[in-house]
Motif scaffolding. Structure first.
Motif, PDB file in Angstrom:
ATOM      1  N   GLY A   1      70.743   2.008 -20.291  1.00 40.00           N
ATOM      2  CA  GLY A   1      69.688   1.740 -19.328  1.00 40.00           C
ATOM      3  C   GLY A   1      68.822   2.943 -19.029  1.00 40.00           C
ATOM      4  O   GLY A   1      68.073   2.935 -18.053  1.00 40.00           O
ATOM      5  N   ALA A   2      68.887   3.983 -19.847  1.00 42.72           N
ATOM      6  CA  ALA A   2      68.091   5.191 -19.632  1.00 42.72           C
ATOM      7  C   ALA A   2      66.762   5.034 -20.360  1.00 42.72           C
ATOM      8  O   ALA A   2      66.562   5.556 -21.467  1.00 42.72           O
ATOM      9  N   ALA A   3      65.838   4.309 -19.742  1.00 37.43           N
ATOM     10  CA  ALA A   3      64.597   3.934 -20.413  1.00 37.43           C
ATOM     11  C   ALA A   3      63.779   5.149 -20.828  1.00 37.43           C
ATOM     12  O   ALA A   3      63.170   5.168 -21.909  1.00 37.43           O
ATOM     13  N   ASP A   4      63.758   6.197 -20.001  1.00 39.98           N
ATOM     14  CA  ASP A   4      62.938   7.359 -20.313  1.00 39.98           C
ATOM     15  C   ASP A   4      63.428   8.090 -21.557  1.00 39.98           C
ATOM     16  O   ASP A   4      62.653   8.761 -22.242  1.00 39.98           O
ATOM     17  N   ASP A   5      64.727   7.964 -21.866  1.00 39.68           N
ATOM     18  CA  ASP A   5      65.285   8.659 -23.021  1.00 39.68           C
ATOM     19  C   ASP A   5      65.044   7.907 -24.327  1.00 39.68           C
ATOM     20  O   ASP A   5      65.400   8.411 -25.399  1.00 39.68           O
ATOM     21  N   THR A   6      64.478   6.697 -24.268  1.00 45.17           N
ATOM     22  CA  THR A   6      64.205   5.954 -25.506  1.00 45.17           C
ATOM     23  C   THR A   6      62.863   6.344 -26.112  1.00 45.17           C
ATOM     24  O   THR A   6      62.624   6.072 -27.303  1.00 45.17           O
ATOM     25  N   MET A   7      61.983   6.970 -25.322  1.00 49.06           N
ATOM     26  CA  MET A   7      60.598   7.176 -25.743  1.00 49.06           C
ATOM     27  C   MET A   7      60.489   8.103 -26.961  1.00 49.06           C
ATOM     28  O   MET A   7      59.904   7.755 -27.983  1.00 49.06           O
TER      29      MET A   7
ATOM     30  N   ASP B   1      55.110  11.567 -26.445  1.00 54.56           N
ATOM     31  CA  ASP B   1      55.394  11.388 -27.873  1.00 54.56           C
ATOM     32  C   ASP B   1      55.092   9.964 -28.333  1.00 54.56           C
ATOM     33  O   ASP B   1      54.693   9.743 -29.483  1.00 54.56           O
ATOM     34  N   LEU B   2      55.288   9.007 -27.435  1.00 54.24           N
ATOM     35  CA  LEU B   2      55.234   7.606 -27.822  1.00 54.24           C
ATOM     36  C   LEU B   2      53.826   7.126 -28.151  1.00 54.24           C
ATOM     37  O   LEU B   2      53.597   6.497 -29.194  1.00 54.24           O
ATOM     38  N   VAL B   3      52.863   7.406 -27.274  1.00 56.86           N
ATOM     39  CA  VAL B   3      51.517   6.840 -27.477  1.00 56.86           C
ATOM     40  C   VAL B   3      50.866   7.368 -28.754  1.00 56.86           C
ATOM     41  O   VAL B   3      50.299   6.579 -29.530  1.00 56.86           O
ATOM     42  N   PRO B   4      50.916   8.685 -29.049  1.00 56.53           N
ATOM     43  CA  PRO B   4      50.327   9.121 -30.322  1.00 56.53           C
ATOM     44  C   PRO B   4      50.934   8.428 -31.538  1.00 56.53           C
ATOM     45  O   PRO B   4      50.220   8.044 -32.473  1.00 56.53           O
ATOM     46  N   ALA B   5      52.260   8.264 -31.553  1.00 61.10           N
ATOM     47  CA  ALA B   5      52.900   7.582 -32.683  1.00 61.10           C
ATOM     48  C   ALA B   5      52.448   6.129 -32.760  1.00 61.10           C
ATOM     49  O   ALA B   5      52.203   5.593 -33.852  1.00 61.10           O
TER      50      ALA B   5
ATOM     51  N   ASP C   1      57.574  -1.053 -29.895  1.00 60.72           N
ATOM     52  CA  ASP C   1      57.184  -2.189 -29.046  1.00 60.72           C
ATOM     53  C   ASP C   1      57.850  -2.131 -27.671  1.00 60.72           C
ATOM     54  O   ASP C   1      57.175  -2.156 -26.625  1.00 60.72           O
ATOM     55  N   GLU C   2      59.182  -2.104 -27.660  1.00 61.92           N
ATOM     56  CA  GLU C   2      59.902  -2.182 -26.391  1.00 61.92           C
ATOM     57  C   GLU C   2      59.664  -0.953 -25.511  1.00 61.92           C
ATOM     58  O   GLU C   2      59.382  -1.099 -24.309  1.00 61.92           O
ATOM     59  N   PRO C   3      59.760   0.283 -26.046  1.00 64.42           N
ATOM     60  CA  PRO C   3      59.455   1.439 -25.195  1.00 64.42           C
ATOM     61  C   PRO C   3      58.039   1.407 -24.638  1.00 64.42           C
ATOM     62  O   PRO C   3      57.797   1.767 -23.487  1.00 64.42           O
ATOM     63  N   MET C   4      57.077   0.933 -25.461  1.00 58.32           N
ATOM     64  CA  MET C   4      55.699   0.862 -24.986  1.00 58.32           C
ATOM     65  C   MET C   4      55.565  -0.143 -23.848  1.00 58.32           C
ATOM     66  O   MET C   4      54.860   0.096 -22.859  1.00 58.32           O
ATOM     67  N   GLU C   5      56.269  -1.260 -23.960  1.00 62.06           N
ATOM     68  CA  GLU C   5      56.245  -2.260 -22.905  1.00 62.06           C
ATOM     69  C   GLU C   5      56.870  -1.701 -21.628  1.00 62.06           C
ATOM     70  O   GLU C   5      56.425  -2.009 -20.518  1.00 62.06           O
ATOM     71  N   THR C   6      57.923  -0.878 -21.770  1.00 60.61           N
ATOM     72  CA  THR C   6      58.548  -0.252 -20.604  1.00 60.61           C
ATOM     73  C   THR C   6      57.558   0.644 -19.877  1.00 60.61           C
ATOM     74  O   THR C   6      57.457   0.625 -18.641  1.00 60.61           O
ATOM     75  N   VAL C   7      56.802   1.439 -20.639  1.00 63.18           N
ATOM     76  CA  VAL C   7      55.803   2.321 -20.017  1.00 63.18           C
ATOM     77  C   VAL C   7      54.761   1.507 -19.277  1.00 63.18           C
ATOM     78  O   VAL C   7      54.390   1.816 -18.131  1.00 63.18           O
ATOM     79  N   ARG C   8      54.283   0.447 -19.897  1.00 65.67           N
ATOM     80  CA  ARG C   8      53.263  -0.378 -19.231  1.00 65.67           C
ATOM     81  C   ARG C   8      53.828  -1.042 -17.979  1.00 65.67           C
ATOM     82  O   ARG C   8      53.157  -1.107 -16.936  1.00 65.67           O
ATOM     83  N   ARG C   9      55.045  -1.578 -18.106  1.00 67.44           N
ATOM     84  CA  ARG C   9      55.641  -2.302 -16.975  1.00 67.44           C
ATOM     85  C   ARG C   9      55.908  -1.366 -15.808  1.00 67.44           C
ATOM     86  O   ARG C   9      55.639  -1.701 -14.647  1.00 67.44           O
TER      87      ARG C   9
ATOM     88  N   ALA D   1      62.789   9.178 -29.076  1.00 67.22           N
ATOM     89  CA  ALA D   1      63.515   8.719 -30.263  1.00 67.22           C
ATOM     90  C   ALA D   1      62.728   7.640 -30.997  1.00 67.22           C
ATOM     91  O   ALA D   1      62.636   7.647 -32.234  1.00 67.22           O
ATOM     92  N   ALA D   2      62.148   6.696 -30.247  1.00 63.55           N
ATOM     93  CA  ALA D   2      61.352   5.638 -30.888  1.00 63.55           C
ATOM     94  C   ALA D   2      60.128   6.232 -31.573  1.00 63.55           C
ATOM     95  O   ALA D   2      59.774   5.838 -32.703  1.00 63.55           O
ATOM     96  N   ALA D   3      59.488   7.190 -30.918  1.00 59.41           N
ATOM     97  CA  ALA D   3      58.305   7.825 -31.509  1.00 59.41           C
ATOM     98  C   ALA D   3      58.668   8.589 -32.776  1.00 59.41           C
ATOM     99  O   ALA D   3      57.931   8.531 -33.782  1.00 59.41           O
TER     100      ALA D   3
END
Length: 960
Positions: free
Chosen positions: A709-715, A756-760, A739-747, A717-719
């Motif tokens: 449940g550590a959403a911030d730590d997925t960003m 790291d996530l948005v540039p990737a 997809d899922e990490p990006m949705e977490t950021v938006r939500r 790694a996914a990128a």
């Protein structure tokens, strides 16, 4: 002629003259510490009794650790003082009141309570040390220290640390086979003050001639036959206890005869010596009178030195009958008395043998009587009482004494012992709901104060608290007082989503406790998990701030305000920096210093996310100074991990591979920190071009962070995975993983997480032919950062805009933004894209020159994989690649094969052999073979040493 002797004498002290002389010699040069070690029955207690019997010995205080799992905190030390006359003491002795209530009329007033358990324990140790010195104790003897509680061992370390010319010497006996690797016993002879005499006596089994001398001393001093000596020595291994018990049993059974001037065993080949001491003890006891057997069962149930009165009550005998029974057992060599009129089994093994022979149907009655007898003592030994009433099946009495024992343990700082007592009670006793709720709350609070990591006891506490919450009849307030510590414990274990659920339910019914309510609200304000948007977390933080303003305690206000500041940083709230500016850098008490250390490391983490690296370095330095001052090793690991992350971002990569391996080893029992170490190793692997290892490590971080449940730590790694797959031209897979990490950021609306996530994601959208979606995402990113001075996300925004524009000028702006942080690796990658844009625009010379500069900088940084990619691009554009020294591994016989190199990489990543076999699709046997070959080639004998040596030797360089 055959004759028999009417009795067997007590064994003479034989075979230990050298050890006794060494003991006397060491204690003649005080202060000294003497460790006497050996297996059960080897003669440790006998050696000490011989020394204590000498008239010229120094004054000694003697205590024995009972073989109880629930031994009371500091119980052996307290027992040593019972019966002595209280000397004149200073006001500090008021700290002794909980331990010596029978001295209440003579002790100074109780000292004010301390919030910090560590400080309270230190004060208690000082008071006990003062008592030792006031009594002019020259030697403190502690027998069977392998059964000592942790706090007793800490007190011994405290005494050692203060040993001077007038300090007491220590004599400690123990069984080494029962001492774990992490026991404080192993530290008793390390870092001794100057001038302390040190001696370790390791008792070995008796030699055959000493065996003969011991047996002869029991049989009128007459010699025994050579055959009999060999028989006994072979069957008993020369262990004195086994020898004595076997001789007594054989004599009782008339197996021994005196023939032709020496003792021999009748029918030597036909009759058997009992195979264990247990058998010999039980048979010998069976020959005693019923009253003596009953007294022995009582003594075995009590398990510690006990008075005649206590044994009599436990045995349900009259005092006179018990006195006679004890005399009979002592004459038979089973019991032994001390100078305080207390009796115990001469050997622990004999005690266990007698206890285990008590029928299960009778044991409850013996424990019940033992509990009632011990209730007559002052002060009552609460831990032993809890043990006896538990075994007697008396839950109310068990609960009463278990709670009292837990309170004493917590007062002494032994929170693990308190948790063990309370969890055992909750797990095995049937208690009314109100009692279960009270005990569960106490267990949860004690568990939060433990210094140990996530271990078996932690998981047992979690299961127990959850089971108590299912108890019918609990009020909403009682449930809240259990859910509050449960939620915080779940955070420690990495179960963030479950933690928020428990805390949210708790807050609604904590109105009676504003401090705990505010603390729970602050935890709910942390944005690491759950579906809530930032605004919901912010509301919890604002509610906590309102409660905090009403709290009188400055220490509590500081704790809550500091945690609020760190939580606001995680939300990307600019005002957090105003709160951070007001944080102190030191505190007056241990508790406040530890709180501040935790707060500053959290602020350092937030500063890393924002890209404010100078602030991060400053706060992490404060945290490390405080953690080191308080010897908080786990907290030091937290700081080291964030300092390693800072080093990665700022381009100080030297030694990071070793650091990541060390941190992974140290933090395997803390999921979030372990994954942080693996993430660092994955970055290094990716930069070095070790694609397979990096991919597996980032995948592990992503999957486990999501599970916890550590959403911030997925960003990140996914990128990182998306970037790896984009190099393969697989934009669809890159989009899917983000997809899922990006949705977490938006939500959640927390865009500072997306560095790291948005540039990737933008690069993947462009590669997939969807520039409109890419532009929309960049615009969202810009709006999300509006009003926030977060340099790292803003530099990432510049990269995104450069992706959309594709111009050298745009990439130059991005590179300058990264360099200003500084974040050189990302600046170099932006410059590489700038060079590519120049080449595409026909500026060949300028592009090649910039590209060559990035090749050299990436190579020297340690990003050999990136450097290799740039070199290939230089060749494609007709440019020469500078020849740079790669270091590399040595040649000849210590070269690693490519497959061995893959295994070593995953060892550096902290993978087990089974995990490596899964990652590399090899059998475990093949992995083991290749690991051993790598160790042999690099001349190491452990996995950690292999990881460090591999990095130092540069064995990865040739793979570029």
């Amino acid at each position: 002629m055959i004759d028999t002797s009417p009795a067997v004498s007590a064994a003479r002290f034989v075979g230990r003259d050298r050890e006794l002389a060494a003991l006397r010699g060491a204690l003649a040069r005080p202060p000294a510490i003497v460790l006497v070690e050996g297996e059960a029955g080897i003669g440790k207690s006998r050696l000490l009794r011989e020394w204590l019997a000498a008239p010229e010995r120094p004054s000694a205080l003697v205590s024995v650790c009972p073989p109880l799992r629930e031994s009371l905190t500091l119980g052996p030390i307290v027992d040593a003082f019972l019966g002595v006359e209280r000397p004149l003491l200073s006001d500090l002795a008021g700290a002794l009141r909980p331990l010596f209530p029978e001295w209440a009329a003579d002790l100074p007033p109780a000292l004010p309570p301390l919030d910090d358990a560590k400080a309270a324990r230190h004060r208690l140790f000082r008071a006990l040390d003062e008592l030792l010195r006031a009594l002019r104790v020259e030697v403190l003897v502690l027998e069977d220290a392998h059964w000592a509680d942790e706090v007793t061992l800490e007190f011994l370390l405290f005494v050692i640390s203060r040993q001077q010319s007038d300090g007491p010497s220590l004599v400690i006996s123990y069984r080494p086979e029962e001492v774990g690797d992490g026991s404080l016993l192993l530290r008793l002879t390390s870092r001794l003050p100057a001038g302390v005499t040190q001696l370790r006596i390791a008792l070995a089994p008796l030699r055959p001639d000493d065996t003969a001398a011991l047996v002869s001393s029991m049989l009128d001093g007459n010699p025994i036959s050579q055959e009999f000596t060999a028989f006994l020595h072979d069957r008993t291994g020369g262990v004195p206890l086994a020898l004595e018990e076997s001789v007594r049993l054989m004599f009782d059974r008339a197996d021994l005869v005196f023939r032709d001037g020496q003792w021999v065993r009748l029918k030597l080949r036909e009759l058997r010596v009992p195979p264990t001491v247990r058998d010999s003890t039980r048979e010998r006891v069976s020959r005693l009178s019923p009253a003596a057997q009953q007294a022995l069962r009582a003594a075995a149930t009590l398990a510690v030195p006990s008075s005649v009165a206590t044994i009599a009550m436990t045995a349900d005998l009259s005092p006179d009958a018990c006195r006679g029974a004890i005399a009979e057992a002592a004459a038979a060599g089973v019991l032994d008395g001390d100078d305080r009129g207390r009796w115990r089994f001469r050997h622990v093994l004999a005690c266990i043998a007698v206890y285990e022979a008590i029928p299960l149907t009778d044991r409850r009655q013996f424990h019940l009587l033992a509990g009632r007898a011990l209730e007559q003592l002052h002060p009552p030994p609460v831990a032993r009482l809890a043990h006896h009433f538990r075994e007697a099946g008396e839950p109310q009495s068990w609960a009463r004494y278990a709670e009292q024992g837990a309170e004493l343990a917590m007062a002494s700082g032994d929170h693990t012992k308190a948790v063990e007592l309370l969890v055992d009670l909750l797990s095995r006793a049937v208690l009314p709901p109100v009692d279960r709720a009270r005990v569960a709350r106490m267990a949860g609070v004690a568990a939060l104060r433990r210094r140990e990591p996530v271990d078996a006891l932690y998981h047992r506490v979690i299961r127990t608290l959850r089971s108590v919450l299912d108890t019918p009849g609990l009020s909403a307030r009682q449930q809240a007082e259990i859910r509050n510590p449960l939620g915080r414990l779940l955070i420690t274990g990495g179960e963030a989503q479950a933690a928020l659920g428990e805390l949210e339910q708790a807050v609604a019914n904590l109105d009676h406790d504003p401090v705990e309510a505010a603390r729970a609200m602050t935890y709910l304000g942390w944005a690491y998990a759950g579906p809530w948007p930032a605004s919901t977390h912010r509301r919890w933080l604002d509610r906590a701030a309102e409660l905090t303003a009403q709290i009188d305690s400055p220490a509590q206000r500081l704790n809550l305000a500091g945690n609020r500041a760190a939580a606001l940083l995680m939300l990307g709230e600019e005002e957090a920096w105003d709160l951070v500016a007001g944080l102190p850098v030191d505190g007056p008490t241990t508790a406040e210093r530890l709180d501040l250390a935790r707060i500053h490391v959290n602020v350092g983490t937030g500063a890393l996310i924002w890209g404010r690296y100078a602030d991060a370095e400053e706060h992490l330095a404060v945290a490390m100074r405080l953690a080191e001052a308080e010897q908080a090793s786990r907290l030091q690991h937290n700081v080291r991990l964030e300092q390693a992350n800072l080093a990665w971002n700022t381009g100080r990569w030297e030694g990071l591979a070793e650091t990541s391996a060390e941190l992974a080893d140290a933090d395997r029992d803390r999921p979030a920190h372990y994954l942080g170490s693996i993430r660092l190793a994955a970055r290094l692997a990716a930069a070095a071009g070790r694609r397979r290892v990096a991919e597996e490590q980032f995948r592990l971080v992503l999957e486990e962070s999501a599970r916890l449940g550590a959403a911030d730590d997925t960003m990140e790694a996914a990128a990182a995975l998306a970037r790896l797959w984009l190099t393969d031209g697989n934009s669809a897979r890159a989009l899917q993983i983000t997809d899922e990490p990006m949705e977490t950021v938006r939500r959640k609306g927390i865009w500072i997480w997306a560095t790291d996530l948005v540039p990737a994601r933008v690069e993947a959208l462009l590669a997939a032919g969807d520039p409109s979606a890419a532009k929309r995402l960049v615009d969202q990113f810009a709006r999300g950062l509006r009003g926030r001075t977060a340099p790292a996300p803003r530099a990432a925004l510049a990269v995104c805009r450069a992706f959309l524009q594709g111009t050298a000028t745009a990439y130059d702006r991005a590179a300058r933004a990264w360099s200003a942080l500084p974040r050189p690796y990302d600046a170099m990658r932006a410059r590489e894209r700038q060079a590519a844009a120049l080449l595409a625009a026909g500026h060949l010379e300028e592009g090649r020159e910039l590209l060559a500069a990035q090749y050299e900088q990436l190579f020297r940084l340690g990003a050999r994989g990136d450097a290799d990619r740039v070199a290939q691009r230089l060749r494609e554009h007709g440019a020469d690649v500078p020849r740079l020294w790669r270091g590399g591994r040595r040649g000849y016989g210590d070269q690693l094969s490519p497959r061995e190199l893959d295994v070593v990489q995953l060892v550096v990543a902290g993978k087990t052999n089974r995990e490596i076999s899964r990652i590399l699709s090899k059998s475990p046997a093949t992995v083991d073979q290749q690991l051993r070959a790598a160790m042999r080639k690099l001349n190491v004998n452990s996995r950690t040493a292999l990881a460090v040596k591999a990095v130092e030797a540069g064995v990865f360089a040739d793979e570029l």
